[in-house]
Motif scaffolding. Structure first.
Motif, PDB file in Angstrom:
ATOM      1  N   ARG A 192       0.844  -1.202   0.000  1.00  0.00           N
ATOM      2  CA  ARG A 192       0.000   0.000   0.000  1.00  0.00           C
ATOM      3  C   ARG A 192       0.883   1.256   0.000  1.00  0.00           C
ATOM      4  NH1 ARG A 192      -2.277   3.585   3.597  1.00  0.00           N
ATOM      5  NH2 ARG A 192      -4.289   4.382   2.920  1.00  0.00           N
ATOM      6  N   ALA A 200       2.395   1.686  -3.406  1.00  0.00           N
ATOM      7  CA  ALA A 200       1.381   2.120  -4.366  1.00  0.00           C
ATOM      8  C   ALA A 200       1.091   3.610  -4.218  1.00  0.00           C
ATOM      9  CB  ALA A 200       0.105   1.311  -4.193  1.00  0.00           C
ATOM     10  N   VAL A 201       0.918   4.062  -2.993  1.00  0.00           N
ATOM     11  CA  VAL A 201       0.634   5.484  -2.752  1.00  0.00           C
ATOM     12  C   VAL A 201       1.794   6.338  -3.249  1.00  0.00           C
ATOM     13  CG1 VAL A 201       0.359   7.197  -0.926  1.00  0.00           C
ATOM     14  CG2 VAL A 201      -0.971   5.092  -0.864  1.00  0.00           C
ATOM     15  N   LEU A 220       1.898   6.347  -7.155  1.00  0.00           N
ATOM     16  CA  LEU A 220       0.818   7.112  -7.769  1.00  0.00           C
ATOM     17  C   LEU A 220       0.972   8.610  -7.516  1.00  0.00           C
ATOM     18  CD1 LEU A 220      -2.147   4.676  -7.072  1.00  0.00           C
ATOM     19  CD2 LEU A 220      -1.010   5.128  -9.252  1.00  0.00           C
ATOM     20  N   GLY A 244       2.205   1.856 -10.283  1.00  0.00           N
ATOM     21  CA  GLY A 244       1.296   2.038  -9.152  1.00  0.00           C
ATOM     22  C   GLY A 244       0.163   1.030  -9.159  1.00  0.00           C
ATOM     23  N   ARG A 245      -0.352   0.731 -10.337  1.00  0.00           N
ATOM     24  CA  ARG A 245      -1.428  -0.262 -10.445  1.00  0.00           C
ATOM     25  C   ARG A 245      -0.932  -1.663 -10.086  1.00  0.00           C
ATOM     26  NH1 ARG A 245      -3.054   2.350 -15.902  1.00  0.00           N
ATOM     27  NH2 ARG A 245      -4.389   4.040 -15.165  1.00  0.00           N
ATOM     28  N   TYR A 305       1.446  -2.338  -7.942  1.00  0.00           N
ATOM     29  CA  TYR A 305       1.532  -2.367  -6.480  1.00  0.00           C
ATOM     30  C   TYR A 305       0.139  -2.541  -5.862  1.00  0.00           C
ATOM     31  CZ  TYR A 305       6.394  -0.727  -6.716  1.00  0.00           C
ATOM     32  OH  TYR A 305       7.732  -0.617  -6.954  1.00  0.00           O
ATOM     33  N   ASN A 306      -0.863  -1.887  -6.438  1.00  0.00           N
ATOM     34  CA  ASN A 306      -2.227  -2.036  -5.907  1.00  0.00           C
ATOM     35  C   ASN A 306      -2.725  -3.469  -6.063  1.00  0.00           C
ATOM     36  OD1 ASN A 306      -3.166   0.296  -4.664  1.00  0.00           O
ATOM     37  ND2 ASN A 306      -3.531   1.301  -6.632  1.00  0.00           N
ATOM     38  N   LEU A 307      -2.445  -4.089  -7.194  1.00  0.00           N
ATOM     39  CA  LEU A 307      -2.849  -5.485  -7.374  1.00  0.00           C
ATOM     40  C   LEU A 307      -2.135  -6.404  -6.384  1.00  0.00           C
ATOM     41  CD1 LEU A 307      -2.956  -5.715 -11.270  1.00  0.00           C
ATOM     42  CD2 LEU A 307      -4.896  -5.769  -9.703  1.00  0.00           C
ATOM     43  N   LYS A 363      -1.092  -5.512  -3.499  1.00  0.00           N
ATOM     44  CA  LYS A 363      -1.693  -5.215  -2.200  1.00  0.00           C
ATOM     45  C   LYS A 363      -2.965  -6.026  -1.998  1.00  0.00           C
ATOM     46  CE  LYS A 363      -4.370  -1.769  -1.911  1.00  0.00           C
ATOM     47  NZ  LYS A 363      -5.048  -0.487  -1.917  1.00  0.00           N
ATOM     48  N   LYS A 364      -3.788  -6.097  -3.053  1.00  0.00           N
ATOM     49  CA  LYS A 364      -5.031  -6.865  -2.947  1.00  0.00           C
ATOM     50  C   LYS A 364      -4.758  -8.346  -2.769  1.00  0.00           C
ATOM     51  CE  LYS A 364      -7.820  -3.634  -5.567  1.00  0.00           C
ATOM     52  NZ  LYS A 364      -8.586  -3.399  -6.790  1.00  0.00           N
TER      53      LYS A 364
END
Length: 92
Positions: A9, A12-13, A16, A35-36, A38-40, A42-43
């Protein structure tokens, strides 16, 4: 929640926010892609702790560091200084 979720997270922050501050162009698009990713990750880490996503994380870090090196090569990003104009030319 695992520590991996918090780390991804934070990455990602940061990625972005960096992309938002960049001028339009290919470098900004690639930074948004990082960034995307990293978000994936994170999920994925939120659902179950898994070490298999570390390869994806390392690939994203490698891409982001190559973007930093590329933007460092050219001080103005895609903008390059204009060629000097000839003083022989008269305004028409």
């Amino acid at each position: 929640m695992s520590d991996a979720f918090d780390y991804f997270r934070a990455y990602a922050v940061r990625a972005l926010c960096k992309a938002r501050s960049m001028p339009k162009g290919r470098m900004k698009h690639l930074q948004l892609v990082v960034g995307r990713i990293y978000n994936l990750l994170k999920k994925e880490a939120a659902y179950s702790p898994n070490t298999q996503h570390l390869e994806d994380f390392r690939a994203a870090l490698k891409l982001e560091s190559s973007l930093d090196r590329r933007s460092g090569d050219r001080p103005g990003g895609r903008l390059t200084p204009a060629a000097p104009q000839s003083s022989d030319r008269e305004a028409g």
